[in-house]
Write an enzyme that holds these catalytic residues in place. Structure first.
Site, short mmCIF file in Angstrom:
data_model
loop_
_atom_site.label_atom_id
_atom_site.label_comp_id
_atom_site.label_asym_id
_atom_site.label_seq_id
_atom_site.Cartn_x
_atom_site.Cartn_y
_atom_site.Cartn_z
N CYS A 37 4.69 8.05 23.96
CA CYS A 37 5.66 7.14 24.55
C CYS A 37 5.76 5.83 23.76
CB CYS A 37 5.29 6.85 25.99
SG CYS A 37 3.55 6.49 26.21
N GLN B 155 -7.95 1.30 4.57
CA GLN B 155 -8.72 0.80 5.72
C GLN B 155 -10.13 0.35 5.33
OE1 GLN B 155 -7.79 0.07 8.72
NE2 GLN B 155 -5.69 0.84 8.48
N GLY C 202 0.82 -1.20 0.00
CA GLY C 202 0.00 0.00 0.00
C GLY C 202 0.86 1.25 0.00
N ALA D 159 -3.30 -5.15 0.47
CA ALA D 159 -3.99 -6.43 0.67
C ALA D 159 -3.94 -6.91 2.12
CB ALA D 159 -3.40 -7.49 -0.26
#
Lengths: 458, 458
Positions: A320, A177, A69, A195
């Protein structure tokens, strides 16, 4: 043990595994060759392209398979910008894009181009009007994700595409997404996807360029994949990607309802079970499987560690947990709390009992982290006009914890100055004020770091 | 059925298949994550990097996994050129590199850089002296393949590396064809390779950058693989690549002897079995499994088709088999015959009986093609001083066939002019002269295409 980080990488779908194994025997040869092994490989590649194009809603010759991607995004943005160079060198992206898009924008700026980052509201969505305002005569390309990877908010892609179309500017949609859930609506020009986000194998991305869109592939020439993805095609993985996309689409409607119920439950129950929590992202227009919340006075990395010990794999946008110790750019752009951040992204088939167990385990995990962090005494000194909290050298979430400890000592209408040099404080102190109904006055330079001024209202 | 095109893509090694299947369950998660699935993926990735680095002969932190050999070459060349930009923008490559290297050189020139293409001898090898002569004060990078992919000739990498080292210029070695056989000798600076050439899966390349070599990765930033290979790591394929490299190395010494015997047999027998054949490439310094020959008066595509029908998958550098209708740049640079070209590249485990059957089938296949092509009458006209063969509009190998038909009518010492507009004629007519002991006088412009002048000597 429950894996709740499908938005990073989904476990391999059984159909992907079957297709991969089956095509290892048939798909290893060079599809450009004319002998039988090459012809077989070509047939598999062509069939996979047909299937993927049908799922995307495009023509097969508009779709190229890349190696990821990220690669699709990099190639797509560079090629579309180069193809429209005559129009100008202005790029529009949203502030909450995936890092691959933002890094491509930075590379474009380093190369002399310009970029506008469109802001989002507190829910994480852009407004089409903001894209309309960002468009310029020299805009070559606009980019917008179909849905956000950290908070699940669905973007108004069709409206933005329509605004761009009117201006004659192509829109590239990063559909990483959402593509497993359904095709991207609207009149977009380019589309990218990955994928392994829908249960396909690693190593396969999609890059779709609609016919008529000006596109000039950058980098050395290569004849494969219409010149848009250099290197030997990974056909077994491509076959597995296409087969699994078809498979997840077949179950998408039903599974979306089921996962939405599970994430609704998390959205409702977490604030009841854990105090001082902000659930972030749009409550309605969102992906079925993602829910994100931030816990005040909690160290994200410690919380992830506690949850991992209890058998839950989740991720976090807290500073963090990042290698650069800066909070997630998405949470920052939304202006929401980043400390103690947890993203739960459910894979297909996630079990309700795992979600229930997560809700039982979470309060104890948060309490354990808060107790460990609650120990330090706030170092406060009274100045002429205001209380000062010295949190210099203390990392997120300690500055906010110290602020919370002293706010009760401030008279209503009075102010407190928090001295801090941790980057996350800039985001989290205003977010804490918004959550608590206190007034965030602003930031001032200080000897070390900044002074964040808060006025007590309640 | 016998697959003899391992130099394009090797069938998946059984060890690669096992490793791939085993790591599909363990290696799908994001290795950058701290939860258990991420830690398991990281362990697999680290172990694969250790194993691959050991096989290459480098430190693990010098080795990045990319998505293909082509991608490694593009990234390696661009990064090394950018890292040495202060030295200058001159690039040296050999004339017989893989197209990925030559395309990177073209992209560099299009971007304002300069490139020198080092010539090769008739055997396909460069001389270290030619690299020494090509080096300039502004040379940023030199590239040389470890062995040629079309004819199997092994290059003098160690000598060239030493020449480059003295000049302070890094050498990038494209080891795609040889890495399965052993590490690359010499003091090289960068190395690229491709897993599917040694029996690993598609989708994995290696890019090695020695410590101390100036390297500036180009394109958008990405934190994975030391910033040298953007996109999510394909861990199952990486594990399979590393495991199979180790496995093929374990059998390399023995298998090299066996395959060399088989290719020796082809080198010896083909000229005996088929007339008018030129076996090309260095007879001694060559890879064990590759042998290449060219057959006069034969159309490469028709021959490949005949061989495919008989169950043999081979490739060809003839112009008629390429999409651009130009002969292989390798054969061109070597100055050898390109028509009727056949490359046999044996996979590991290739059976002797298949090679024997190939030798039985080949003569009939060549004869069949020659008979089909022998039909057309030469269109000859006698001019004042020379015979003219009009082969305008006729494609390789017809111009050479027509030349051969009329040479007997030319008095010894007299000339014949072949009019042709097929690109391959420029290469094949001189090559035919060299094979036949005739004199190639030269090329002259003609109304359509060129006139190739040949003087009869024998």
């Amino acid at each position: 043990m429950a894996y709740f980080d499908a938005a990073s990488a989904a476990p391999l779908h059984p159909v992907a595994r079957q297709a991969l194994q089956a095509s290892l025997d048939e798909g290893w040869a060079d599809p450009a060759r004319l002998y039988r092994e090459g012809r077989r490989a070509r047939l598999l590649l062509d069939a996979a392209r047909e299937a993927a194009a049908e799922a995307v809603g495009c023509r097969p010759d508009e779709l190229a398979f890349t190696s990821s991607g990220t690669r699709s995004v990099h190639t797509g943005i560079a090629g579309a910008l180069a193809g429209r160079r005559r129009a100008g060198r202005h790029l529009i992206v949203s502030a909450v894009e995936h890092s691959s898009v933002l890094h491509a924008a930075e590379a474009h700026e380093a190369d002399g181009g310009t970029a506008t980052r469109v802001p989002v509201g507190r829910g994480g969505a852009v407004r089409a009007q903001s894209y309309a305002e960002a468009l310029r005569p020299d805009t070559a390309l606009a980019c917008l994700q179909s849905a956000n990877h950290e908070v699940g908010t669905v973007q108004p892609v069709a409206e933005v595409a329509s605004v761009c179309r009117e201006a004659g500017v192509p829109l590239l949609v990063d559909a990483a997404q959402s593509l497993g859930w359904g095709p991207v609506e609207g009149d977009w020009s380019l589309l990218t996807a990955s994928a392994h986000k829908w249960g396909g194998p690693s190593g396969v991305g999609l890059l779709v360029v609609r016919k008529g869109v000006r596109f000039a592939a950058q980098g050395p020439a290569d004849e494969r994949e219409s010149g848009r993805a250099a290197g030997f095609e990974n056909i077994p993985a491509i076959v597995a990607a296409a087969a699994s996309l078809r498979a997840v689409r077949a179950e998408a409607a039903e599974e979306a309802v089921r996962l939405r119920e599970l994430t609704d439950r998390i959205r409702e129950r977490v604030p009841e079970l854990v105090g001082d929590v902000e659930v972030v992202g749009d409550p309605q227009r969102r992906l079925p499987g993602i829910v994100t919340f931030s816990c005040l006075y909690v160290d994200g990395e410690a919380l992830l560690h506690e949850l991992d010990r209890s058998g839950f794999s989740v991720s976090s946008g807290s500073s963090c947990t990042s290698s650069t110790l800066t909070p997630s750019h998405v949470l920052k752009a939304m202006g929401v709390l980043s400390e103690g951040n947890v993203r739960v992204s459910l894979p297909l088939g996630a079990a309700q009992e795992d979600v229930d167990r997560f809700l039982r385990v979470l309060p104890g995990a948060v309490t354990a982290v808060r107790e460990k962090l609650g120990a330090p005494e706030p170092s406060t000194v009274v100045r002429e006009d205001a209380l000062v909290v010295d949190a210099v050298g203390k990392l997120c979430p300690l500055p906010v914890i110290e602020l919370a400890k002293v706010i009760g000592d401030v008279p209503v209408g009075g102010t407190v100055r928090v001295l801090a040099d941790d980057e996350a404080a800039r985001l989290d102190i205003p977010a804490w004020c918004a959550m608590r109904g206190q007034e965030y006055v602003g930031e001032e330079p200080a000897d070390q770091g900044s002074a964040y001024v808060v006025r007590r209202r309640v």
